[in-house]
Design a protein around this motif. Structure first.
Motif, PDB file in Angstrom:
ATOM      1  N   UNK A 446      -5.356   6.742  -2.286  1.00 56.03           N
ATOM      2  CA  UNK A 446      -5.790   6.019  -3.472  1.00 56.03           C
ATOM      3  C   UNK A 446      -4.689   5.281  -4.207  1.00 56.03           C
ATOM      4  N   UNK A 447      -3.422   5.520  -3.846  1.00 56.13           N
ATOM      5  CA  UNK A 447      -2.318   4.907  -4.593  1.00 56.13           C
ATOM      6  C   UNK A 447      -1.406   4.034  -3.744  1.00 56.13           C
ATOM      7  N   UNK A 448      -1.455   4.178  -2.446  1.00 55.09           N
ATOM      8  CA  UNK A 448      -0.541   3.424  -1.575  1.00 55.09           C
ATOM      9  C   UNK A 448      -1.081   2.020  -1.296  1.00 55.09           C
ATOM     10  N   UNK A 449      -0.156   1.081  -1.248  1.00 54.81           N
ATOM     11  CA  UNK A 449      -0.455  -0.295  -0.846  1.00 54.81           C
ATOM     12  C   UNK A 449       0.587  -0.708   0.190  1.00 54.81           C
ATOM     13  N   UNK A 450       0.165  -1.478   1.170  1.00 51.47           N
ATOM     14  CA  UNK A 450       1.115  -1.931   2.178  1.00 51.47           C
ATOM     15  C   UNK A 450       1.450  -0.831   3.173  1.00 51.47           C
ATOM     16  N   UNK A 451       2.626  -0.899   3.762  1.00 46.88           N
ATOM     17  CA  UNK A 451       3.161   0.055   4.739  1.00 46.88           C
ATOM     18  C   UNK A 451       2.516  -0.072   6.112  1.00 46.88           C
ATOM     19  N   UNK A 452       1.181  -0.078   6.168  1.00 44.27           N
ATOM     20  CA  UNK A 452       0.463  -0.186   7.436  1.00 44.27           C
ATOM     21  C   UNK A 452      -0.530  -1.336   7.365  1.00 44.27           C
ATOM     22  N   UNK A 453      -0.930  -1.823   8.533  1.00 49.75           N
ATOM     23  CA  UNK A 453      -1.791  -2.995   8.609  1.00 49.75           C
ATOM     24  C   UNK A 453      -2.552  -2.965   9.924  1.00 49.75           C
ATOM     25  N   UNK A 454      -3.821  -3.379   9.911  1.00 49.15           N
ATOM     26  CA  UNK A 454      -4.593  -3.450  11.154  1.00 49.15           C
ATOM     27  C   UNK A 454      -5.076  -4.879  11.352  1.00 49.15           C
TER      28      UNK A 454
END
Length: 454
Positions: A446-454
């Motif tokens: 609920x708080x993370x943005x970015x870092x991973x992408x599909x």
């Protein structure tokens, strides 16, 4: 997407260039290599504890960024890069993975069970992923998922669905290690989706070669009430280029990353920029958090970082940045589904075997209903996430679907982690069982943005 292509040229799981193998042959070969490898023996507690960045767990580290390799710019700066076509619409509402996708998931699932899960506890303690595990994730082709086949990858069509399935399967082993393994692929996917011909020619060969660089997508910021669509990091036009100033937080493997995709506000609108680690003004320090600790999270500071004009990734009107945020949130939803499945798989046999007052605790309706609710919510999370991924892969608008998935996965994923701890009683609070770690990791959705992408 085709699995008949060599996934890692020169790697022990790959084929010689030009050689082909049918999907079943590839899956069998990859699984055989994993089973025969001594990797599991090499990623025990002692090796992980010896990682240099273990100091993150104490007072943290502060250093300049890793020395970047020389990325030689080639190609035309103003020409669009290669784009994979949207997936063909089946004409019916069917989220069943294709044969190729299912075989890829099987390979990654085996890797997660046999390699990732045994290394997870030590990696969480050390705030570092074992080098051998990361090397093995490259050998099964994780960074190539979103790269077009014509540029050395394995994607014949948009890979959002395949990437979602892979992230889910990998996080069943451990969410933190999944983020660490998927971080380079997030940058490669971003270059494939929005990179110019010059950007793709300059950077993608490194991701499709043998020596794949660590790389990171940096969107999060350490500000109160952070709004990812209004970053505090700024980009200012300065002559023939830009100057970036700000701080990005929770950047996976930032101390070793050689390339960053950084989100910043440009003339009132958010945009993405490619920043090489050797650029003057970059600094990195340890940024360990409650969960996702195995991903070696760091804080990236940009103090007047000057980059050339061709470092702008995609459009500068906010559309590229918004798409990136949505695809990143989709990836986090997939990670939540995988970790939630791990919790359910762990507590179900536990409550059947754990006895209290002369009978298994599963015989109590309060326990049985709680497990049933976990399964119901988990299936809802999975279906809404898969629907968003299928629309993204087909090139359709998926803003509504990914918003629903994010809300559901953040809420119910956290609830699944909490109920998992509750069902184990006192055992749920101690590190002897992995549920407390999964609970901490699920809080990040609920708080993370970015870092991973599909």
């Amino acid at each position: 997407m085709s699995l008949t292509k060599n996934l890692r040229p020169g790697g022990k799981f790959g084929l010689a260039r030009g050689e082909s193998r049918d999907p079943i042959g590839y899956a069998v070969a990859a699984l055989t290599k994993v089973a025969q490898s001594d990797l599991i023996d090499r990623i025990g507690l002692r090796r992980t504890a010896e990682q240099a960045v273990f100091t993150v767990t104490r007072s943290g580290f502060r250093t300049v960024t890793a020395a970047s390799r020389t990325f030689t710019r080639t190609g035309s700066a103003g020409t669009d890069g290669v784009r994979v076509p949207a997936a063909a619409a089946p004409g019916t509402f069917d989220l069943t993975p294709s044969e190729d996708e299912q075989m890829l998931v099987d390979v990654v699932g085996e890797f997660a069970a046999e390699v990732v899960r045994p290394a997870a506890a030590a990696a969480d303690d050390a705030c570092a992923a074992p080098e051998a595990l990361l090397a093995s994730s490259l050998e099964i082709g994780l960074p190539l998922l979103g790269v077009p086949e014509s540029l050395g990858g394995i994607s014949e069509e948009r890979s959002a669905m395949a990437g979602t399935l892979v992230a889910e399967a990998l996080s069943r082993g451990d969410m933190g290690l999944a983020v660490a393994a998927l971080a380079p692929g997030a940058v490669a996917t971003a270059l494939s989706l929005w990179g110019s011909e010059q950007q793709q020619a300059t950077y993608l060969p490194a991701f499709t070669g043998v020596d794949v660089p660590a790389a990171a997508l940096a969107l999060n910021e350490p500000t109160v009430l952070f709004d990812v669509l209004s970053p505090a990091t700024t980009a200012v036009r300065d002559g023939d280029g830009f100057v970036l100033t700000g701080v990005k937080s929770q950047v996976p493997r930032g101390a070793e990353a050689e390339l960053f995709v950084v989100g910043a506000e440009l003339e009132g609108r958010p945009a993405l920029f490619l920043v090489e680690s050797g650029t003057d003004g970059l600094g990195v320090e340890g940024d360990p958090a409650m969960g996702i600790r195995a991903a070696s999270m760091t804080r990236l500071s940009l103090d007047g970082v000057r980059i050339p004009a061709e470092s702008l990734l995609g459009a500068d009107d906010g559309s590229t940045y918004t798409d990136c945020v949505r695809l990143s949130r989709l990836a986090w939803c997939a990670l939540a589904v995988g970790t939630g499945q791990a919790v359910l798989d762990y507590v179900t046999p536990y409550v059947k075997e754990r006895e209290a007052f002369g009978e298994p605790v599963a015989h109590r309706q309060s326990v049985a209903f709680m497990v049933a609710d976990m399964a119901i919510e988990l299936q809802a999370m999975r279906l809404v996430t898969w629907k968003a991924a299928s629309r993204a892969a087909a090139g359709k608008d998926f803003a509504r679907e990914v918003s629903l998935a994010r809300t559901l996965c953040a809420d119910k994923g956290m609830r699944i982690g909490l109920d998992g701890v509750q069902l184990l009683g006192g055992h749920g609070y101690v590190k002897e069982h992995p549920v407390e770690r999964w609970y901490r990791d699920l809080r990040a959705v609920g708080v993370m943005e970015g870092s991973v992408l599909v």
